[in-house]
Scaffold this motif. Structure first.
Motif, short mmCIF file in Angstrom:
data_model
loop_
_atom_site.label_atom_id
_atom_site.label_comp_id
_atom_site.label_asym_id
_atom_site.label_seq_id
_atom_site.Cartn_x
_atom_site.Cartn_y
_atom_site.Cartn_z
N ALA A 147 0.86 -1.17 0.00
CA ALA A 147 0.00 0.00 0.00
C ALA A 147 0.90 1.22 0.00
N ARG A 148 0.36 2.34 -0.37
CA ARG A 148 1.17 3.54 -0.61
C ARG A 148 2.20 3.79 0.49
N SER A 159 -4.28 0.09 1.52
CA SER A 159 -5.53 0.46 0.87
C SER A 159 -6.60 -0.61 1.02
N VAL A 161 -8.25 -0.32 4.24
CA VAL A 161 -9.17 0.82 4.26
C VAL A 161 -10.52 0.41 3.65
N THR A 197 -4.27 8.60 8.96
CA THR A 197 -3.62 8.83 7.68
C THR A 197 -4.70 9.14 6.66
N GLU A 198 -4.29 9.58 5.50
CA GLU A 198 -5.26 9.99 4.48
C GLU A 198 -5.23 9.00 3.33
N ASP A 199 -6.36 8.36 3.08
CA ASP A 199 -6.48 7.48 1.94
C ASP A 199 -6.87 8.30 0.72
#
Length: 893
Positions: A250-251, A263, A266, A599-601
């Motif tokens: 994931a990122r 991700s 999420v 965190t920001e998805d």
């Protein structure tokens, strides 16, 4: 757009097939064959200038020559022709199209331009598009098969929506051989227009659909999807299988939280929050759908296993434990009953092994005892074929014993020839049955997970004290100062200032620019300290030797600070050093190290993380994610999905940790993230937690200029605090008018208890003696993105908040019109509160761009009708319901 014109797509009265063909095995030929042979009751008009007829039906040269305007157009022509065709169809009055053609957004920049031209051509006419690059749509109950599947689907009550045409084709083939039918099968393709959110809204309201199955590769509009999914999941089972669960890496992210929040995890959090059940395999998808669609429910995770073979009972138990279920504890009274009807060699425990020679009578007696045990949530009945007992007789006994009993029972008769008749019998009596014990246990856990998700949607959260010392101005000053300096990361000292502004306990931390200042700071603290480097360029301080613990004297602090500067200069010479932080060395024996972060998805926006913290956080991999905003129930459920949660309950001589304090910390972080779109990432690690409370020892916060305002940033619209306002009646009495909250359910019950029976009848059109939890939850747990309810509250003599009136509007998914309802406490009628609330909700509706508000009023409710007249509503007698008046107010020209 959402459901507008989807009826033309899925319930068309006429169809044009553009690009119909006679060429064998071409898309145009296969779609034509399917369309003409599915039993559609309406005109199907093939369009191809090079053919005289298709499937024995006269072919038309162009759209202009069509004798009637088609409700639905199915397009199989080259991509360059599609925008022009869409424009021509839209001008004629067609309102839906299935674009099977590929070569658009998936084909590079030229394809993306072509796709945009297609959308631009459709928009003026509100013409809805499925695709492009899709398999098509099928509605077996209406004889609609506008697709190129190789076998026709069976009619049924399951709806399947998927992005991959290949997967949909495979599912049609797979389901047909198992006798599974569908109400709808829809291949979305590139989702240029119609997407999952649109179809969830449509299928949730479809009476012929009992469950909705989704095959998802990616979601596009997160908030629309979440709103539609939450609404649909309240009405019927929604089950999803998502590709890409094991996607590598994931990122990348600089903090622990970012590295932990992949991700796919999420997506898991989003599905759970929406009340959707996620499965891993296609057969699970249908097993879960069939089980849930039968109406079978599990009130808990305590399973009793009844078997005639010890080995299969053990296998079932292993699967149950791996899936997070529990073996039910059989109470002493039940054990006594079983002793009286079973051989002396039975297992005397759970699984209940009734031995290989078990007759139908033995199954029936054991079942009857287990069914009466209140400590059992469900029973799994297993059978192995043997030469000394009849499997069919055992099945008959189970069926007979269950007659008139509303308990959750699942079955698995092993074998093939010997089990076939039993499985047919179970299916005929709507008793779930599975080929293997493992599948049966998975089905049981699907029920458990679905029940938990649904309960979470409807559960009333405990009230959270609003005054948790949230000093928004203090936090904003720190964040804006960092942004003004062009910094991405707040220093540890600044991060703790922000947390403290929101009432999150932090260890006292001093800042020092030099080793000498660090020594003086340690002298002021007067106890052993921790020394940490302060640098905007060093994220993980331990990795570069930037942390020194348990320093006893001020002189030791100075020496270690000097050594730290030298070490970091060698390891990371480019790092900007702002100095040091010094804090008391906290020693809490038995305290748990937790991590709380955000965190920001890229799709779902902010995501909250909770788990086991410390320096080994990424190795432990014990964490759970949740979407903000959080309440007490959501925060606790999130924590309960971690292993450290079990430690927090206490063990041996270790007292339970302060779960309430940890819960409140999650809620505070959620509120902080909601209030500040500038916050891109948060790490609180470790957050110490023991029986006395929580304490943040270290914290990092990353900031950035916001791309979206806070109201649009979250996948779920947060509580709209901006709508709060104080109002006063003519007699001077003041009220706070604010949006309703889930925590208001007890207050709503209290208001209902103070209504007269006549006022209740006028509001609900029927006498209601008691407001159920389900009804109150529906009225208080609203989606602020689609509906709004305002309550007028004021304190009673003891300072407790009371609801004196409530008004609501519920908008259609297209935000075109909304239905209103209003109720004022009986002892407050005639004092102007109803008019005040109605005016407030109309103002809100205008601000949302809603075109029209409507309602239904009993003709005898003269007070309400007079208020509507004063507000400018038009009225007419309902053509469908005698004694009911329809009122409407146009808000936009």
């Amino acid at each position: 757009m959402t459901i507008r014109n989807l009826d033309r797509l899925l319930k068309p009265g006429s169809i044009a097939l553009i690009g119909a063909s006679r060429r064998p095995k071409s898309i145009g030929a296969v779609v034509a064959r399917n369309l003409f042979n599915a039993g559609f009751d309406g005109p199907i008009m093939p369009v191809n200038p090079h053919e005289r007829s298709i499937e024995g039906v006269l072919c038309y040269n162009s759209v202009a020559e069509l004798p009637v305007t088609p409700d639905l157009a199915v397009i199989c022509t080259p991509p360059a022709t599609v925008p022009g065709l869409i424009d021509e169809l839209g001008r004629r009055g067609t309102r839906a199209a299935v674009v099977i053609t590929a070569g658009f957004g998936e084909s590079g920049e030229a394809g993306r331009r072509l796709q945009q031209e297609m959308l631009d051509a459709a928009r003026p006419h509100l013409l809805r598009i499925i695709g492009p690059n899709c398999l098509g749509v099928m509605v077996p109950g209406r004889g609609l098969n506008a697709s190129f599947v190789h076998v026709p689907p069976l009619k049924g009550e399951l709806a399947l929506v998927g992005q991959s045409g290949a997967v949909v084709t495979a599912i049609v083939d797979w389901a047909g051989s198992r006798g599974i039918g569908f109400s709808h099968l829809i291949s979305l393709g590139s989702m240029a227009d119609v997407d999952f959110g649109d179809l969830l809204d449509y299928l949730a309201a479809d009476g012929g659909t009992r469950a909705i199955l989704l095959y998802v590769e990616a979601i596009t509009h997160a908030r629309k999807f979440m709103s539609a999914a939450r609404a649909a999941a309240r009405q019927k089972p929604v089950i999803v299988i998502k590709a890409g669960r094991t996607e590598e890496a994931a990122r990348a992210a600089a903090s622990h939280t970012g590295a932990l929040a992949g991700s796919d995890a999420v997506y898991d959090a989003a599905f759970r929050r929406a009340g959707i059940l996620r499965v891993d395999e296609l057969d699970e998808l249908f097993d879960a759908a069939e089980t849930l669609a039968m109406g079978v429910q599990a009130g808990g995770d305590r399973l009793a296993i009844l078997t005639n073979g010890g080995g299969i009972g053990v296998l079932a138990t292993d699967t149950l434990m791996q899936r997070g279920g529990r073996l039910a504890r059989i109470d002493d009274a039940t054990l006594g009953r079983l002793d009286g009807v079973l051989p002396a060699t039975w297992s005397r425990g759970n699984p209940v092994d009734i031995i290989g020679d078990a007759t139908g009578r033995r199954y029936a007696d054991a079942m009857a005892a287990l069914l009466d045990d209140k400590g059992i949530d469900a029973i799994l009945v297993l059978n192995c074929p043997t030469a000394v007992a009849d499997s069919t007789e055992a099945a008959e006994a189970v069926i007979e014993t269950l007659k008139g009993r509303r308990r959750t029972v699942l079955t698995s008769w092993l074998g093939e020839a010997a089990a076939l008749q039993a499985r047919r019998m179970f299916s005929a009596h709507r008793i779930p049955t599975y080929d293997t014990p493992g599948k049966a246990v998975h089905a049981f856990m699907h029920l458990v997970d679905f029940h938990r998700n649904r309960e979470l949607l409807m559960e009333t959260p405990a009230s959270v004290p609003e005054q948790f010392d949230a000093d928004e101005a203090a936090a904003r000053a720190v964040i804006e100062a960092a942004l003004a300096e062009g910094r991405a990361w707040l220093g540890e000292f600044e991060a703790k200032q922000v947390l403290a502004a929101y009432g999150i306990p932090v260890v006292e931390t001093l800042k020092a620019a030099t080793p000498d200042e660090a020594m003086e700071a340690a002298r002021r603290i007067g106890r052993p300290v921790a020394l940490k480097i302060l640098s905007p360029d060093i994220t993980h301080k331990s990795d570069v030797g930037g942390v020194a613990l348990r320093l006893e004297t001020p002189e030791e602090v100075r020496a270690r600070a000097k050594a730290m500067l030298e070490r970091i200069a060698g390891l990371k010479p480019e790092a900007r050093i702002e100095g040091f932080t010094i804090q008391e060395m906290i020693s809490k024996t038995g305290a748990l190290e937790l991590i709380v972060g955000m965190t920001e998805d890229v799709l779902f926006g902010p995501v909250i993380l909770f788990g086991q913290g410390g320096v080994a956080v990424e190795v432990l991999q014990d964490n759970a994610l949740g979407l903000p905003p959080l309440n007490t129930n959501l925060a606790r459920e999130m924590m309960s999905r971690t292993r450290v949660w079990r430690l927090m309950q206490g063990y041996r001589n270790q007292p339970a940790a302060a779960v309430d304090a940890a819960t409140l910390t999650l809620i505070k972080v959620s509120q902080l993230v909601t209030d500040f779109p500038e916050i891109a990432e948060i790490d609180i690690n470790p957050l110490l937690c023991d029986d006395a409370g929580v304490l943040a020892l270290d914290a990092r916060i990353r900031v950035a200029p916001p791309a979206l305002p806070s109201t649009r940033r979250l996948a779920i619209r947060p509580y709209p605090k901006r709508l709060e306002r104080t109002v006063a009646l003519k007699d001077g009495r003041g009220f706070l008018v604010r949006p309703i909250r889930p925590e208001d359910e007890p207050l709503l019950h209290e208001m209902f208890e103070r209504q007269t029976p006549d006022d209740i009848r006028l509001r609900f059109f029927a006498p209601i003696k008691r407001m159920s939890h389900q009804m109150a939850a529906k009225l208080t747990q609203i989606d602020y993105d689609r509906e709004m309810a305002l309550v007028a509250v004021a304190p009673d003599a003891d300072g407790r908040e009371e609801i004196h009136g409530v008004v609501r509007i519920t908008a259609d998914p297209d935000n075109v019109e909304a239905e209103y309802a209003v109720m004022v406490r009986s002892d407050m009628k005639g004092q102007g509160l109803g008019l005040l609330l109605m005016t407030a909700i109309m103002d809100y509706a205008r601000s949302r761009g809603i075109a029209e508000v409507y309602g239904e009023v009993l003709r005898e409710n003269t007070t309400m009708l007079a208020m509507c007249r004063e507000l400018g509503f038009s009225r007419r007698e309902s053509p469908d319901e005698p004694g009911v008046v329809e009122v409407r107010l146009r808000l936009t020209a």
